[in-house]
Design an enzyme around this catalytic site. Sequence first.
Site, PDB file in Angstrom:
ATOM      1  N   CYS A   1       0.838  -1.192   0.000  1.00 42.24           N
ATOM      2  CA  CYS A   1       0.000   0.000   0.000  1.00 42.24           C
ATOM      3  C   CYS A   1       0.876   1.247   0.000  1.00 42.24           C
ATOM      4  O   CYS A   1       1.861   1.334   0.732  1.00 42.24           O
ATOM      5  CB  CYS A   1      -0.954   0.101   1.189  1.00 42.24           C
ATOM      6  SG  CYS A   1      -2.100  -1.262   1.315  1.00 42.24           S
TER       7      CYS A   1
ATOM      8  N   ARG B   1       4.002  -0.159  -4.755  1.00 40.85           N
ATOM      9  CA  ARG B   1       3.754  -0.714  -3.423  1.00 40.85           C
ATOM     10  C   ARG B   1       2.456  -1.519  -3.349  1.00 40.85           C
ATOM     11  O   ARG B   1       2.178  -2.163  -2.343  1.00 40.85           O
ATOM     12  CB  ARG B   1       3.691   0.418  -2.396  1.00 40.85           C
ATOM     13  CG  ARG B   1       4.938   1.239  -2.314  1.00 40.85           C
ATOM     14  CD  ARG B   1       4.789   2.320  -1.293  1.00 40.85           C
ATOM     15  NE  ARG B   1       4.692   1.757   0.045  1.00 40.85           N
ATOM     16  CZ  ARG B   1       5.728   1.538   0.830  1.00 40.85           C
ATOM     17  NH1 ARG B   1       6.928   1.832   0.427  1.00 40.85           N
ATOM     18  NH2 ARG B   1       5.558   1.021   2.024  1.00 40.85           N
TER      19      ARG B   1
ATOM     20  N   TRP C   1      -2.636  -2.801  -1.675  1.00 41.67           N
ATOM     21  CA  TRP C   1      -2.346  -4.225  -1.817  1.00 41.67           C
ATOM     22  C   TRP C   1      -3.259  -4.890  -0.791  1.00 41.67           C
ATOM     23  O   TRP C   1      -3.093  -4.718   0.414  1.00 41.67           O
ATOM     24  CB  TRP C   1      -0.880  -4.520  -1.516  1.00 41.67           C
ATOM     25  CG  TRP C   1      -0.497  -5.945  -1.772  1.00 41.67           C
ATOM     26  CD1 TRP C   1      -0.138  -6.486  -2.965  1.00 41.67           C
ATOM     27  CD2 TRP C   1      -0.422  -7.000  -0.809  1.00 41.67           C
ATOM     28  NE1 TRP C   1       0.151  -7.827  -2.813  1.00 41.67           N
ATOM     29  CE2 TRP C   1      -0.015  -8.178  -1.510  1.00 41.67           C
ATOM     30  CE3 TRP C   1      -0.658  -7.107   0.567  1.00 41.67           C
ATOM     31  CZ2 TRP C   1       0.167  -9.408  -0.874  1.00 41.67           C
ATOM     32  CZ3 TRP C   1      -0.482  -8.328   1.189  1.00 41.67           C
ATOM     33  CH2 TRP C   1      -0.083  -9.463   0.477  1.00 41.67           C
TER      34      TRP C   1
ATOM     35  N   ASN D   1      -2.135   1.783   5.726  1.00 42.96           N
ATOM     36  CA  ASN D   1      -1.209   0.767   5.231  1.00 42.96           C
ATOM     37  C   ASN D   1      -0.882  -0.129   6.411  1.00 42.96           C
ATOM     38  O   ASN D   1      -0.408   0.351   7.437  1.00 42.96           O
ATOM     39  CB  ASN D   1       0.073   1.457   4.708  1.00 42.96           C
ATOM     40  CG  ASN D   1       1.172   0.451   4.399  1.00 42.96           C
ATOM     41  OD1 ASN D   1       0.903  -0.715   4.151  1.00 42.96           O
ATOM     42  ND2 ASN D   1       2.411   0.907   4.409  1.00 42.96           N
ATOM     43  N   GLY D   2      -1.165  -1.422   6.291  1.00 35.29           N
ATOM     44  CA  GLY D   2      -0.864  -2.350   7.384  1.00 35.29           C
ATOM     45  C   GLY D   2      -2.049  -3.239   7.695  1.00 35.29           C
ATOM     46  O   GLY D   2      -2.977  -3.371   6.887  1.00 35.29           O
TER      47      GLY D   2
ATOM     48  N   GLU E   1      17.936 -17.239  -7.866  1.00 32.55           N
ATOM     49  CA  GLU E   1      17.469 -15.906  -8.275  1.00 32.55           C
ATOM     50  C   GLU E   1      16.880 -15.942  -9.690  1.00 32.55           C
ATOM     51  O   GLU E   1      15.842 -15.326  -9.954  1.00 32.55           O
ATOM     52  CB  GLU E   1      18.630 -14.902  -8.170  1.00 32.55           C
ATOM     53  CG  GLU E   1      18.374 -13.518  -8.746  1.00 32.55           C
ATOM     54  CD  GLU E   1      17.268 -12.738  -8.056  1.00 32.55           C
ATOM     55  OE1 GLU E   1      16.685 -13.228  -7.089  1.00 32.55           O
ATOM     56  OE2 GLU E   1      16.963 -11.619  -8.527  1.00 32.55           O
TER      57      GLU E   1
ATOM     58  N   LYS F   1      12.993 -14.852 -10.452  1.00 34.85           N
ATOM     59  CA  LYS F   1      12.626 -13.802 -11.412  1.00 34.85           C
ATOM     60  C   LYS F   1      11.549 -14.321 -12.374  1.00 34.85           C
ATOM     61  O   LYS F   1      10.597 -13.637 -12.700  1.00 34.85           O
ATOM     62  CB  LYS F   1      13.840 -13.332 -12.236  1.00 34.85           C
ATOM     63  CG  LYS F   1      14.833 -12.481 -11.523  1.00 34.85           C
ATOM     64  CD  LYS F   1      14.428 -11.025 -11.347  1.00 34.85           C
ATOM     65  CE  LYS F   1      13.806 -10.739 -10.026  1.00 34.85           C
ATOM     66  NZ  LYS F   1      14.602 -10.656  -8.864  1.00 34.85           N
TER      67      LYS F   1
ATOM     68  N   GLU G   1       8.187 -14.851 -10.684  1.00 33.57           N
ATOM     69  CA  GLU G   1       7.625 -13.573 -10.269  1.00 33.57           C
ATOM     70  C   GLU G   1       6.991 -12.795 -11.429  1.00 33.57           C
ATOM     71  O   GLU G   1       5.888 -12.279 -11.288  1.00 33.57           O
ATOM     72  CB  GLU G   1       8.777 -12.756  -9.665  1.00 33.57           C
ATOM     73  CG  GLU G   1       8.383 -11.548  -8.895  1.00 33.57           C
ATOM     74  CD  GLU G   1       9.598 -10.857  -8.276  1.00 33.57           C
ATOM     75  OE1 GLU G   1      10.732 -11.091  -8.726  1.00 33.57           O
ATOM     76  OE2 GLU G   1       9.382 -10.066  -7.351  1.00 33.57           O
TER      77      GLU G   1
ATOM     78  N   HIS H   1      20.445 -36.322  -6.629  1.00 29.45           N
ATOM     79  CA  HIS H   1      19.779 -36.735  -5.389  1.00 29.45           C
ATOM     80  C   HIS H   1      18.264 -36.557  -5.502  1.00 29.45           C
ATOM     81  O   HIS H   1      17.567 -36.570  -4.496  1.00 29.45           O
ATOM     82  CB  HIS H   1      20.342 -35.929  -4.211  1.00 29.45           C
ATOM     83  CG  HIS H   1      21.808 -36.145  -4.009  1.00 29.45           C
ATOM     84  ND1 HIS H   1      22.326 -37.303  -3.471  1.00 29.45           N
ATOM     85  CD2 HIS H   1      22.874 -35.374  -4.334  1.00 29.45           C
ATOM     86  CE1 HIS H   1      23.654 -37.229  -3.450  1.00 29.45           C
ATOM     87  NE2 HIS H   1      24.004 -36.068  -3.975  1.00 29.45           N
TER      88      HIS H   1
ATOM     89  N   LYS I   1       6.006  -4.251  -4.169  1.00 27.08           N
ATOM     90  CA  LYS I   1       7.453  -4.145  -4.030  1.00 27.08           C
ATOM     91  C   LYS I   1       7.910  -4.230  -2.584  1.00 27.08           C
ATOM     92  O   LYS I   1       8.875  -4.899  -2.263  1.00 27.08           O
ATOM     93  CB  LYS I   1       7.929  -2.829  -4.641  1.00 27.08           C
ATOM     94  CG  LYS I   1       9.416  -2.623  -4.499  1.00 27.08           C
ATOM     95  CD  LYS I   1      10.062  -2.385  -5.813  1.00 27.08           C
ATOM     96  CE  LYS I   1      11.568  -2.468  -5.737  1.00 27.08           C
ATOM     97  NZ  LYS I   1      12.078  -3.745  -6.212  1.00 27.08           N
TER      98      LYS I   1
HETATM   99  O1  M6R Z   1      12.895  -4.612   0.131  1.00 27.46           O
HETATM  100  P1  M6R Z   1      13.510  -5.940   0.382  1.00 27.46           P
HETATM  101  O2  M6R Z   1      14.847  -6.098  -0.272  1.00 27.46           O
HETATM  102  O3  M6R Z   1      13.579  -6.279   1.843  1.00 27.46           O
HETATM  103  O4  M6R Z   1      12.550  -6.995  -0.300  1.00 27.46           O
HETATM  104  C1  M6R Z   1      12.771  -8.364  -0.132  1.00 27.46           C
HETATM  105  C2  M6R Z   1      11.946  -9.171  -1.099  1.00 27.46           C
HETATM  106  O5  M6R Z   1      10.582  -8.954  -0.893  1.00 27.46           O
HETATM  107  C3  M6R Z   1      12.287  -8.823  -2.552  1.00 27.46           C
HETATM  108  O6  M6R Z   1      13.642  -9.011  -2.814  1.00 27.46           O
HETATM  109  C4  M6R Z   1      11.464  -9.703  -3.532  1.00 27.46           C
HETATM  110  O7  M6R Z   1      11.848 -11.028  -3.414  1.00 27.46           O
HETATM  111  C5  M6R Z   1      11.658  -9.168  -4.938  1.00 27.46           C
HETATM  112  N1  M6R Z   1      10.393  -8.730  -5.451  1.00 27.46           N
HETATM  113  C6  M6R Z   1      12.221 -10.153  -5.880  1.00 27.46           C
HETATM  114  O8  M6R Z   1      12.394  -9.636  -7.149  1.00 27.46           O
END
Ligand code: M6R
Length: 616
Positions: A2, A27, A76, A102-103, A485, A489, A492, A508, A611
């Site tokens: 949010c 956000r 969100w 927000n929260g 990673e 990506k 996501e 394994h 984000k």
């Molecule tokens: O703001 P932060 O680095 O603490 O966020 C951590 C994760 O939420 C963030 O890296 C998330 O995994 C990304 N969206 C990945 O691309």
Amino acid sequence: MCGIVGYAGPNDTVGALLDGLRRLEYRGYDSAGVAVLDAAGAVSVRKRSGKLARLEELLEASPLSATGTGIGHTRWATHGGPTDVNAHPHLGDDGKLALIHNGIVENFAELREDVAAAGIELLSETDTEVVAALLGIEVARTGDLETAFRAVVRRLEGTFTLLAMHRDEPGKVVAARHHSPLVIGLGEGENFLGSDVAAFVSSTRRAVAVAEDNIAIITPDAVRITDFAGDAVEFEEFEVQWDAEAADKGGWSSFMAKEINEQPDAVANTIRGRLDGGRVDIPELTELGDDVLRDVDRIIIIACGTASYAGQVGAYAIEQWARVPVEVQLSHEFRYRDPVLSDRTLIISVSQSGETMDTLMAVKYAIERGVTTISVCNTQSATIPRESDAAVYTHAGPEVAVASTKAFIAQITALYLIGLHLGRVRGTLSEEDSAEAVAQFEALPEKVREAVDTHEQVAQLAHWMADTRSVLFLGRHVGFPIALEGALKLKEIAYIHAEGFAAGELKHGPIALIDHGQPVFVLVPSPRTSPLMHSKVVSNIQEIRARGARVIAVVEKGDTAVLPYADDVIRIPLSDSLFDPLLQVVPLQWFALELSTAKGLDVDQPRNLAKSVTVE
Ligand code: M6R
């Protein structure tokens, strides 16, 4: 999660709110809404489910005549689905006040009973509307927004940033924060509130970070901060180090594309001022005291998602240079395992936003136990660096795309610098090794630029593979977190099943997944600097190829050993093994972006995500 904006001033109120919401949309983008005091002196609201563009359409069809007081929200969803009714702002006091949040208010069920007892009927399924109703009851009782607001926030449990305005107090917006971010923007004859500085950076770069459990009151000419009891709190302003342009998309097709391209600068800016001749010197760590760093017998890196993978890469380097055991724990697991901590433990948190609730809570847990904490963070004056004993900022600039790219590379860079600093202070790093690492760093931005130039080749590959339903990633040593990673990506932003594995783990179990045509990215270690690992990975490639895998090998230039077994080869510049991850990850970022694009998806705002994850 949010984004919230508040405005008090004489200028275009709706314009200021929309500009802030546009910059905060990363956000959360389930719904958006604004409330203003209109020309008739009433609170007017426009809100709509879906992305901000839908609210903008609504405002075009049904404009608001604002008079200088307003609040805006991009959501969100937590309590209640992403519908028009559940969108913020919510109203109280018979529509005389508006409130955004927000929260999560955890005791909302109990509070709702009080609201019901007062005969107020709620329209939405949100916890926020309960707070708006309670605030209405208090304002009606006390006749004063600030007094009422203080009384209400003291009753709330959970996490919140709340902003409220009332018809009878034009020109004023009140805000409170408890475990959720809030900053003030100081303008000329106008003031702003926001979840982060992006909310107002196009109008002012003078900002104040509101501390935990404080209330901010803004009017066009004044800013005050108090605690929840109403006692005045002193505050310091800081200057935002980037301008609005840095957070604009410019001519790029997406923020993610822009941010991948900015990676050479992200590395260069994070290194800047921290290399001193042939050694690394981080002033923020020097301030912490060499004795403290010499005494450390264990390091725990805490982070989530991409930041945790940066932590995993960093752990290899810190162990190698500082000869201290390093483990990486997911922030949300850390405190629930009753971790063994001592006054010789060092916690390094890694967070782009510096507001991730899971990481913040883990840091607080460590602080309460007397553990030294260092924050690696990309966001100036965010909560985690402010709470920590030392902050080592990454200077990647604002990262807007939900999928983290340049922040990841900058996080690894910062962790490596910390490893080199620790190694020097602890006497575990030879001058020769230090000078070699510094030379690697100096050459790194240019090499990252070359890795960025793999774009065209990777784009072609991704477009051929647009119908792919599953992709696997293999890596060894520092290549393993890069495999994780690469998979993250893809999940996501391309919504594809993807898994990363340590190459040695394949036999394994995971090798059973390999079937005819299964695409597998393999991150191949350098044959020059890691010959043993290189030959092992080449064997792994042969094993999966024999079972029908389509192998896409990421290799250093000049490595020909994999050519007979790879269907596609992506070449990255030569570097020392520890620095390979910073180059290997780049084509994987491009691959995710291009596959997402080929599938017609929104690269920057993937479904269900936001984000900054400010709820646990
Ligand atoms: O703001 P932060 O680095 O603490 O966020 C951590 C994760 O939420 C963030 O890296 C998330 O995994 C990304 N969206 C990945 O691309």
